[in-house]
Design a protein around this motif. Sequence first.
Motif, PDB file in Angstrom:
ATOM      1  N   ALA A  62       0.833  -1.210   0.000  1.00  0.00           N
ATOM      2  CA  ALA A  62       0.000   0.000   0.000  1.00  0.00           C
ATOM      3  C   ALA A  62       0.865   1.258   0.000  1.00  0.00           C
ATOM      4  CB  ALA A  62      -0.937  -0.012   1.210  1.00  0.00           C
ATOM      5  N   ALA A  63       1.922   1.256   0.793  1.00  0.00           N
ATOM      6  CA  ALA A  63       2.815   2.418   0.846  1.00  0.00           C
ATOM      7  C   ALA A  63       3.510   2.627  -0.497  1.00  0.00           C
ATOM      8  CB  ALA A  63       3.853   2.238   1.952  1.00  0.00           C
ATOM      9  N   PHE A  64       3.946   1.541  -1.135  1.00  0.00           N
ATOM     10  CA  PHE A  64       4.608   1.663  -2.429  1.00  0.00           C
ATOM     11  C   PHE A  64       3.634   2.169  -3.490  1.00  0.00           C
ATOM     12  CE2 PHE A  64       6.069  -0.074  -6.522  1.00  0.00           C
ATOM     13  CZ  PHE A  64       7.281   0.592  -6.599  1.00  0.00           C
ATOM     14  N   ALA A  65       2.420   1.643  -3.491  1.00  0.00           N
ATOM     15  CA  ALA A  65       1.407   2.089  -4.461  1.00  0.00           C
ATOM     16  C   ALA A  65       1.108   3.575  -4.267  1.00  0.00           C
ATOM     17  CB  ALA A  65       0.132   1.258  -4.322  1.00  0.00           C
ATOM     18  N   ALA A  66       1.009   4.025  -3.027  1.00  0.00           N
ATOM     19  CA  ALA A  66       0.753   5.446  -2.754  1.00  0.00           C
ATOM     20  C   ALA A  66       1.924   6.304  -3.221  1.00  0.00           C
ATOM     21  CB  ALA A  66       0.492   5.656  -1.264  1.00  0.00           C
ATOM     22  N   HIS A  67       3.138   5.818  -3.029  1.00  0.00           N
ATOM     23  CA  HIS A  67       4.328   6.550  -3.462  1.00  0.00           C
ATOM     24  C   HIS A  67       4.357   6.684  -4.993  1.00  0.00           C
ATOM     25  CE1 HIS A  67       8.402   8.065  -3.325  1.00  0.00           C
ATOM     26  NE2 HIS A  67       8.772   7.134  -4.182  1.00  0.00           N
ATOM     27  N   VAL A  68       4.080   5.588  -5.688  1.00  0.00           N
ATOM     28  CA  VAL A  68       4.056   5.619  -7.153  1.00  0.00           C
ATOM     29  C   VAL A  68       2.959   6.552  -7.649  1.00  0.00           C
ATOM     30  CG1 VAL A  68       3.617   4.222  -9.229  1.00  0.00           C
ATOM     31  CG2 VAL A  68       5.138   3.361  -7.438  1.00  0.00           C
ATOM     32  N   ALA A  69       1.800   6.519  -7.015  1.00  0.00           N
ATOM     33  CA  ALA A  69       0.699   7.413  -7.407  1.00  0.00           C
ATOM     34  C   ALA A  69       1.097   8.875  -7.214  1.00  0.00           C
ATOM     35  CB  ALA A  69      -0.559   7.087  -6.606  1.00  0.00           C
ATOM     36  N   ALA A  70       1.784   9.174  -6.112  1.00  0.00           N
ATOM     37  CA  ALA A  70       2.229  10.552  -5.870  1.00  0.00           C
ATOM     38  C   ALA A  70       3.245  10.982  -6.923  1.00  0.00           C
ATOM     39  CB  ALA A  70       2.829  10.668  -4.470  1.00  0.00           C
ATOM     40  N   LEU A  71       4.152  10.081  -7.284  1.00  0.00           N
ATOM     41  CA  LEU A  71       5.127  10.404  -8.327  1.00  0.00           C
ATOM     42  C   LEU A  71       4.449  10.644  -9.672  1.00  0.00           C
ATOM     43  CD1 LEU A  71       8.016   7.900  -7.503  1.00  0.00           C
ATOM     44  CD2 LEU A  71       8.004  10.372  -7.157  1.00  0.00           C
ATOM     45  N   ARG A  72       3.413   9.848  -9.968  1.00  0.00           N
ATOM     46  CA  ARG A  72       2.679  10.043 -11.224  1.00  0.00           C
ATOM     47  C   ARG A  72       1.975  11.393 -11.225  1.00  0.00           C
ATOM     48  NH1 ARG A  72       0.904   3.957 -11.488  1.00  0.00           N
ATOM     49  NH2 ARG A  72       2.517   3.208 -12.893  1.00  0.00           N
ATOM     50  N   THR A  73       1.400  11.768 -10.111  1.00  0.00           N
ATOM     51  CA  THR A  73       0.734  13.067 -10.008  1.00  0.00           C
ATOM     52  C   THR A  73       1.726  14.197 -10.220  1.00  0.00           C
ATOM     53  OG1 THR A  73      -0.930  12.183  -8.500  1.00  0.00           O
ATOM     54  CG2 THR A  73      -0.604  14.567  -8.472  1.00  0.00           C
ATOM     55  N   ILE A  74       2.881  14.085  -9.596  1.00  0.00           N
ATOM     56  CA  ILE A  74       3.925  15.098  -9.769  1.00  0.00           C
ATOM     57  C   ILE A  74       4.364  15.153 -11.231  1.00  0.00           C
ATOM     58  CG2 ILE A  74       6.324  15.681  -9.220  1.00  0.00           C
ATOM     59  CD1 ILE A  74       5.741  14.458  -6.395  1.00  0.00           C
ATOM     60  N   ALA A  75       4.621  13.990 -11.821  1.00  0.00           N
ATOM     61  CA  ALA A  75       5.081  13.940 -13.211  1.00  0.00           C
ATOM     62  C   ALA A  75       4.027  14.486 -14.164  1.00  0.00           C
ATOM     63  CB  ALA A  75       5.458  12.511 -13.593  1.00  0.00           C
ATOM     64  N   ASP A  76       2.778  14.153 -13.942  1.00  0.00           N
ATOM     65  CA  ASP A  76       1.705  14.639 -14.812  1.00  0.00           C
ATOM     66  C   ASP A  76       1.586  16.157 -14.735  1.00  0.00           C
ATOM     67  OD1 ASP A  76       1.162  12.076 -15.623  1.00  0.00           O
ATOM     68  OD2 ASP A  76      -0.600  11.835 -14.339  1.00  0.00           O
ATOM     69  N   GLY A  77       1.777  16.722 -13.558  1.00  0.00           N
ATOM     70  CA  GLY A  77       1.693  18.162 -13.404  1.00  0.00           C
ATOM     71  C   GLY A  77       2.913  18.884 -13.926  1.00  0.00           C
ATOM     72  N   ALA A  78       4.023  18.195 -14.048  1.00  0.00           N
ATOM     73  CA  ALA A  78       5.260  18.815 -14.482  1.00  0.00           C
ATOM     74  C   ALA A  78       5.429  18.807 -15.996  1.00  0.00           C
ATOM     75  CB  ALA A  78       6.451  18.111 -13.841  1.00  0.00           C
ATOM     76  N   LEU A  79       4.605  18.030 -16.680  1.00  0.00           N
ATOM     77  CA  LEU A  79       4.746  17.946 -18.121  1.00  0.00           C
ATOM     78  C   LEU A  79       4.081  19.132 -18.807  1.00  0.00           C
ATOM     79  CD1 LEU A  79       3.929  14.158 -18.628  1.00  0.00           C
ATOM     80  CD2 LEU A  79       6.170  15.241 -18.622  1.00  0.00           C
ATOM     81  N   PRO A  80       4.704  19.665 -19.848  1.00  0.00           N
ATOM     82  CA  PRO A  80       4.069  20.757 -20.585  1.00  0.00           C
ATOM     83  C   PRO A  80       2.858  20.219 -21.341  1.00  0.00           C
ATOM     84  CG  PRO A  80       6.106  20.089 -21.657  1.00  0.00           C
ATOM     85  CD  PRO A  80       6.008  19.312 -20.366  1.00  0.00           C
TER      86      PRO A  80
END
Length: 85
Positions: A62-80
């Motif tokens: 669960a912790a790993f899945a939450a971490h990956v989801a947070a990274l995806r959110t960050i990456a999605d927001g950082a893309l032009p």
Amino acid sequence: MATLAAAEEAEFGFVRDGVQVSDSLLSKTVSALEKAGYVEVRKGYVGKRPRTWLRLSNRGRAAFAAHVAALRTIADGALPPVSAE
């Protein structure tokens, strides 16, 4: 964590070789993750050779899945924005 997330269980040596770290570093990391409740350690033998197997606990998954989801959110927001051209 990513290596263990991809499997039900993995042998210590397989994880060590996969992440390319020393026995000592992996052992220290596993101890910290075990203490946090993220990794479960099982010791046994294959023939007369001692072996250690690692697996993510439910809490670790669960912790790993939450971490990956947070990274995806960050990456999605950082893309032009993607151009339609």
